[in-house]
Scaffold this active site. Structure first.
Site, short mmCIF file in Angstrom:
data_model
loop_
_atom_site.label_atom_id
_atom_site.label_comp_id
_atom_site.label_asym_id
_atom_site.label_seq_id
_atom_site.Cartn_x
_atom_site.Cartn_y
_atom_site.Cartn_z
CG MET A 54 -2.12 0.85 1.11
SD MET A 54 -3.16 0.39 -0.29
CE MET A 54 -4.77 0.83 0.37
CB ILE A 59 1.26 2.44 -7.52
CG1 ILE A 59 2.33 3.35 -8.15
CG2 ILE A 59 0.38 1.82 -8.60
CD1 ILE A 59 3.31 2.66 -9.08
NE ARG A 117 11.00 -2.89 -11.82
CZ ARG A 117 10.42 -1.75 -12.20
NH1 ARG A 117 9.16 -1.73 -12.62
NH2 ARG A 117 11.09 -0.61 -12.19
CD GLU A 173 9.11 -6.63 -18.03
OE1 GLU A 173 9.71 -5.60 -18.36
OE2 GLU A 173 8.40 -6.71 -17.02
CG HIS A 181 7.42 -2.69 -17.94
ND1 HIS A 181 8.46 -3.29 -17.25
CD2 HIS A 181 7.05 -1.62 -17.20
CE1 HIS A 181 8.70 -2.61 -16.14
NE2 HIS A 181 7.85 -1.59 -16.08
C1 DGY Z 1 9.08 2.35 -13.15
O1 DGY Z 1 9.17 3.59 -13.21
O2 DGY Z 1 9.65 1.70 -12.30
C2 DGY Z 1 8.21 1.69 -14.18
O3 DGY Z 1 8.29 0.32 -14.13
C3 DGY Z 1 8.49 2.18 -15.57
O4 DGY Z 1 8.12 3.48 -15.68
#
Ligand code: DGY
Length: 331
Positions: free
Chosen positions: A157, A160, A241, A270, A289
Site C-alpha cells: 500500500m 500506486i 515487477r 521481459e 510494461h
Molecule cells: C518504473 O518507473 O519503475 C516503471 O516500471 C516504468 O516506468
C-alpha cells in the site's frame, strides 16, 4: 572538472529531458531502440560523470568501476531501481536518483484497466469480433465476473497501491490490503481494510493486485504456495515487477484451474518469448510494461531524471535521491 560534465544517456528519452541535460552537460546518447549490450555499456560509460539509465540496464559494481572514479550519479528513468546495485553505488560515493510520484496515477489507471479487462474478458471479446465469431447475442458466451462489490486485495500500500484503492472505491469494491510495513493509516485515507497476514488477504480477495518493489523479500512472493491460497475464481494483476511472481508456478496454477486468470503488465522474463505458455492462455492478458506509458507521464519522468542527473554532476544533490543521504565518499 574541466569543461562541461560528461554524461551518458543509455537510450533516447523525451526531448524535454534531453533539453535540460544538453544545456548543462556534454551528452553522449546511445541512439538504439533496444537496450545496449553489456559490452556497449562497459565501453560507453568510461570516464562519465553521470549516467541516465533505464530499468533494462543492469548497473552493478563492474559498470561503476568501468565508469571510473569521477562517476557522481546514476539517474534512473524509473521509480523502481532494482536494476541498480545501490549498495555498490553508495560504497563508491555515487548517488542514485529515481522518479517517484511521476507515474503513480498513470500506473494505477493501468492496473485498474487490467482488472476490468480481465474481469470482463475484454481481450477475448475484441478477438471474437475481429475473428468473425460474433453471430448473435448469446446468453452463455463470454461471461466474466462482476467488479462492483467484489473484493480487491492490494499487496503493497504505497503510492500506486493507494491510488488503485481510490479507483476501486469508485466501483464500490471492498478493498483489502496487506503491507509489510503494516501502514494502518493508508487504510484510513482510502477506506481500505488492512489484513494482518498475506494469507488472509489472498484467501479473501477476488482480485489480487501487486504493488511492491522488487527486492529479496518480494521475489517470488507469488509462488505455488501463495497461489494455492487464492480463490479458484480469483484474478492476479501485476503492474509492479515481473519477478515478484514465479512465472512457472503461475502457468501451472492457471492451467490447473487453481486461479481463474492473470493480467500482467510486467513479466519474468521481459519480454516473454512470443511462444510462451502464458500467451496461449485466453484467461491471461499480457501487456509490454506500459504502466507509465503516457505522453504526460513519460515527459514528467524525463524532466525528473534529467534534473537529478544535472544536480548530481554539477555538485548538488538530486531532488529524488535513493541512497538517502549523500554518499559518504564524495569524488
Ligand atoms: C518504473 O518507473 O519503475 C516503471 O516500471 C516504468 O516506468
Amino acid at each position: 572538472m574541466y569543461g562541461q560534465p560528461k554524461v551518458l544517456v543509455t537510450r533516447p528519452i523525451p526531448q524535454v529531458g534531453m533539453d535540460i541535460i544538453s544545456k548543462a552537460c556534454d551528452v553522449q546518447i546511445l541512439r538504439c531502440d533496444t537496450p545496449p549490450s553489456r559490452e556497449e555499456l562497459l565501453e560507453n560509460v568510461r570516464g562519465m560523470n553521470g549516467l541516465l539509465t533505464l530499468l533494462t540496464d543492469r548497473i552493478d559494481a563492474e559498470i561503476m568501476d568501468a565508469a571510473g572514479p569521477n562517476l557522481k550519479i546514476i539517474s534512473n528513468y524509473a521509480v523502481g531501481y532494482d536494476n541498480i546495485d545501490v549498495e555498490a553505488a553508495t560504497k563508491r560515493g555515487v548517488m542514485v536518483g529515481n522518479t517517484p510520484g511521476a507515474m503513480t496515477e498513470t500506473t494505477a489507471d493501468l492496473a485498474f484497466s487490467l482488472l476490468l479487462a480481465a474481469a470482463r474478458r475484454i481481450g477475448e471479446g475484441i478477438d471474437y469480433v475481429r475473428k468473425g465469431k460474433w453471430e448473435t447475442f448469446k446468453p452463455l458466451e463470454l461471461l466474466g465476473r462482476d467488479v462492483h462489490h467484489a473484493a480487491l486485495g492490494i499487496i503493497g500500500m504505497g503510492r500506486i497501491g493507494t491510488e488503485v484503492a481510490k479507483r476501486a472505491r469508485g466501483f464500490d469494491m471492498n478493498v483489502l490490503y496487506y503491507d509489510h510495513r503494516m501502514r494502518r493509516d493508508k487504510g484510513r485515507s482510502t477506506g481500505a481494510v488492512m489484513c494482518d497476514t498475506l494469507d488472509d488477504l489472498l484467501a479473501r480477495s477476488d482480485f489480487v493486485s501487486l504493488h511492491t518493489p522488487l527486492n529479496e523479500k518480494t521475489r517470488h512472493l507469488i509462488n505455488t504456495h501463495t497461489l494455492g491460497l487464492m480463490k479458484k475464481t480469483a484474478i492476479l494483476i501485476n503492474v509492479a515487477r515481473g519477478p515478484v511472481v514465479d512465472t512457472e508456478a503461475l502457468c501451472e496454477a492457471i492451467e490447473a484451474g487453481r486461479i481463474a486468470g492473470a493480467a500482467l503488465d510486467v513479466t519474468d522474463p521481459e519480454p516473454l518469448p512470443s511462444n510462451h505458455r502464458l500467451l496461449q492462455m485466453p484467461q491471461c492478458i499480457v501487456l509490454p510494461h506500459i504502466g507509465s506509458a503516457t505522453v504526460e507521464t513519460r515527459n514528467k519522468m524525463a524532466v525528473m531524471a534529467a534534473e537529478n542527473l544535472v544536480a548530481g554532476v554539477t555538485g548538488g544533490v538530486p531532488k529524488y535521491l535513493v541512497n538517502c543521504e549523500k554518499p559518504a565518499v564524495g569524488n
